[in-house]
Design a protein around this motif. Structure first.
Motif, PDB file in Angstrom:
ATOM      1  N   ALA A  12      43.894  38.067  41.927  1.00  0.00           N
ATOM      2  CA  ALA A  12      44.483  39.389  41.955  1.00  0.00           C
ATOM      3  C   ALA A  12      45.209  39.725  40.666  1.00  0.00           C
ATOM      4  O   ALA A  12      45.477  40.897  40.395  1.00  0.00           O
ATOM      5  CB  ALA A  12      45.456  39.491  43.126  1.00  0.00           C
ATOM      6  N   LEU A  13      45.505  38.718  39.860  1.00  0.00           N
ATOM      7  CA  LEU A  13      46.316  38.929  38.672  1.00  0.00           C
ATOM      8  C   LEU A  13      45.496  39.054  37.409  1.00  0.00           C
ATOM      9  O   LEU A  13      46.037  39.277  36.342  1.00  0.00           O
ATOM     10  CB  LEU A  13      47.303  37.767  38.514  1.00  0.00           C
ATOM     11  CG  LEU A  13      48.253  37.579  39.687  1.00  0.00           C
ATOM     12  CD1 LEU A  13      49.087  36.341  39.475  1.00  0.00           C
ATOM     13  CD2 LEU A  13      49.143  38.796  39.861  1.00  0.00           C
ATOM     14  N   SER A  14      44.176  38.889  37.491  1.00  0.00           N
ATOM     15  CA  SER A  14      43.369  38.950  36.281  1.00  0.00           C
ATOM     16  C   SER A  14      42.055  39.650  36.562  1.00  0.00           C
ATOM     17  O   SER A  14      41.527  39.612  37.660  1.00  0.00           O
ATOM     18  CB  SER A  14      43.094  37.543  35.736  1.00  0.00           C
ATOM     19  OG  SER A  14      42.289  36.814  36.637  1.00  0.00           O
ATOM     20  N   ARG A  43      50.947  41.059  33.907  1.00  0.00           N
ATOM     21  CA  ARG A  43      52.216  40.337  33.849  1.00  0.00           C
ATOM     22  C   ARG A  43      53.189  40.828  34.911  1.00  0.00           C
ATOM     23  O   ARG A  43      53.924  40.034  35.513  1.00  0.00           O
ATOM     24  CB  ARG A  43      52.845  40.463  32.467  1.00  0.00           C
ATOM     25  CG  ARG A  43      54.250  39.862  32.380  1.00  0.00           C
ATOM     26  CD  ARG A  43      54.812  39.905  30.998  1.00  0.00           C
ATOM     27  NE  ARG A  43      54.260  38.855  30.149  1.00  0.00           N
ATOM     28  CZ  ARG A  43      54.721  37.614  30.132  1.00  0.00           C
ATOM     29  NH1 ARG A  43      55.714  37.249  30.937  1.00  0.00           N
ATOM     30  NH2 ARG A  43      54.200  36.709  29.331  1.00  0.00           N
ATOM     31  N   ALA A  44      53.223  42.127  35.158  1.00  0.00           N
ATOM     32  CA  ALA A  44      54.152  42.671  36.149  1.00  0.00           C
ATOM     33  C   ALA A  44      53.894  42.070  37.525  1.00  0.00           C
ATOM     34  O   ALA A  44      54.834  41.738  38.257  1.00  0.00           O
ATOM     35  CB  ALA A  44      54.052  44.189  36.192  1.00  0.00           C
ATOM     36  N   ALA A  45      52.617  41.905  37.862  1.00  0.00           N
ATOM     37  CA  ALA A  45      52.284  41.318  39.162  1.00  0.00           C
ATOM     38  C   ALA A  45      52.690  39.852  39.222  1.00  0.00           C
ATOM     39  O   ALA A  45      53.148  39.361  40.258  1.00  0.00           O
ATOM     40  CB  ALA A  45      50.792  41.467  39.436  1.00  0.00           C
ATOM     41  N   ILE A  46      52.523  39.143  38.106  1.00  0.00           N
ATOM     42  CA  ILE A  46      52.926  37.741  38.056  1.00  0.00           C
ATOM     43  C   ILE A  46      54.430  37.613  38.246  1.00  0.00           C
ATOM     44  O   ILE A  46      54.912  36.763  38.997  1.00  0.00           O
ATOM     45  CB  ILE A  46      52.484  37.106  36.722  1.00  0.00           C
ATOM     46  CG1 ILE A  46      50.963  36.930  36.703  1.00  0.00           C
ATOM     47  CG2 ILE A  46      53.167  35.765  36.482  1.00  0.00           C
ATOM     48  CD1 ILE A  46      50.408  36.400  35.417  1.00  0.00           C
ATOM     49  N   GLU A  47      55.180  38.462  37.559  1.00  0.00           N
ATOM     50  CA  GLU A  47      56.636  38.401  37.672  1.00  0.00           C
ATOM     51  C   GLU A  47      57.101  38.795  39.065  1.00  0.00           C
ATOM     52  O   GLU A  47      58.014  38.186  39.620  1.00  0.00           O
ATOM     53  CB  GLU A  47      57.266  39.287  36.605  1.00  0.00           C
ATOM     54  CG  GLU A  47      57.046  38.758  35.192  1.00  0.00           C
ATOM     55  CD  GLU A  47      57.616  39.668  34.126  1.00  0.00           C
ATOM     56  OE1 GLU A  47      57.979  40.823  34.462  1.00  0.00           O
ATOM     57  OE2 GLU A  47      57.689  39.232  32.958  1.00  0.00           O
ATOM     58  N   VAL A 161      51.068  37.420  25.979  1.00  0.00           N
ATOM     59  CA  VAL A 161      50.742  38.220  27.159  1.00  0.00           C
ATOM     60  C   VAL A 161      51.805  39.297  27.398  1.00  0.00           C
ATOM     61  O   VAL A 161      52.422  39.378  28.451  1.00  0.00           O
ATOM     62  CB  VAL A 161      50.557  37.329  28.403  1.00  0.00           C
ATOM     63  CG1 VAL A 161      49.926  38.132  29.547  1.00  0.00           C
ATOM     64  CG2 VAL A 161      49.687  36.130  28.100  1.00  0.00           C
ATOM     65  N   GLY A 162      52.055  40.102  26.371  1.00  0.00           N
ATOM     66  CA  GLY A 162      52.912  41.257  26.518  1.00  0.00           C
ATOM     67  C   GLY A 162      54.391  41.039  26.294  1.00  0.00           C
ATOM     68  O   GLY A 162      55.174  41.986  26.411  1.00  0.00           O
TER      69      GLY A 162
END
Length: 221
Positions: A12-14, A43-47, A161-162
């Motif tokens: 879901a993150l990539s 990155r927002a979803a990972i965080e 990555v941002g």
């Protein structure tokens, strides 16, 4: 700094963006026409999911993947993706790989290896010895002994990555016992020596694999 999560979260993150020929002007990135599709990391979803995650690039095999931390075994942290690919990290050292070609099984190293223990660039020793164990035929591993001389480079800011990270570049000039040569390149946090980006040799077929630390693992979270 993040914790473990399930492997399914990586999907879901990539998502793959257009195939590229060359990512940036450094040996860390694939050569022209490498045919690699770079995951577009959210990155927002990972965080938001509170994940420890890495971006893995294998220019020699043309494979890229996002992986999340799924298990910790003493000093080893295992990252895995939905595609059954991943890396095992021992601090900032790529200890093992899976699904990028010829699997690196383990890297044995000396006590105080600065990649294993967060070490500011100014405190790195002049050289370090490591033994690489690679998948071979039968139950035994192929072993390659190496010695690497360390060279500290310039300080700079890199985009991981941002997120901008202030880093110091360290280059390892390595030679195997049979005379082959390769280079490792590391970008260390200017204060702590923690690795944010690293390109490390993983064997004569896979060669260098790059790992970008999207978010660090926090054992206390």
């Amino acid at each position: 700094m993040k914790r473990f999560s399930i492997v399914a979260a990586a999907l879901a993150l990539s998502g793959c963006v257009a195939t590229i020929g060359q990512v940036a002007q450094t040996i860390l990135n694939p050569v022209e026409d490498a045919g690699m599709s770079i995951p577009n990391v959210n990155r927002a979803a990972i965080e938001e999911a509170d994940l420890a995650a890495v971006l893995i690039l294998s220019p020699e095999t043309g494979i890229a993947s996002v992986a999340v931390a799924v298990q910790k075994r003493e000093s080893l942290l295992l990252y895995s993706s939905n595609e059954n690919r991943g890396v095992t990290m021992n601090g900032g050292l790529i200890y093992a790989t899976l699904g990028f070609g010829t699997n690196l099984q383990a890297v044995l190293t000396q006590a105080g290896d600065p990649l294993v223990n967060d070490t500011p660039a100014a405190d790195w020793p002049p050289q370090v010895a490591r033994i690489y164990q690679l998948a071979g035929r039968g139950p035994s591993f192929d072993t390659i002994e190496t010695t690497c001389e360390n060279r500290v480079g310039a300080t700079s800011d890199i985009d991981v990555v941002g997120v901008t990270r202030p880093v110091v570049e360290v280059v390892e000039l390595c030679q195997t016992a049979d005379g082959a040569a390769f280079n490792n390149v590391h970008y260390l946090d200017q204060d702590t020596g923690r690795v944010w980006r690293t390109s490390q040799w993983t064997g004569p077929k896979q060669k260098n694999v790059q790992v970008d630390i999207i978010d660090q693992f926090d054992p206390n979270s």
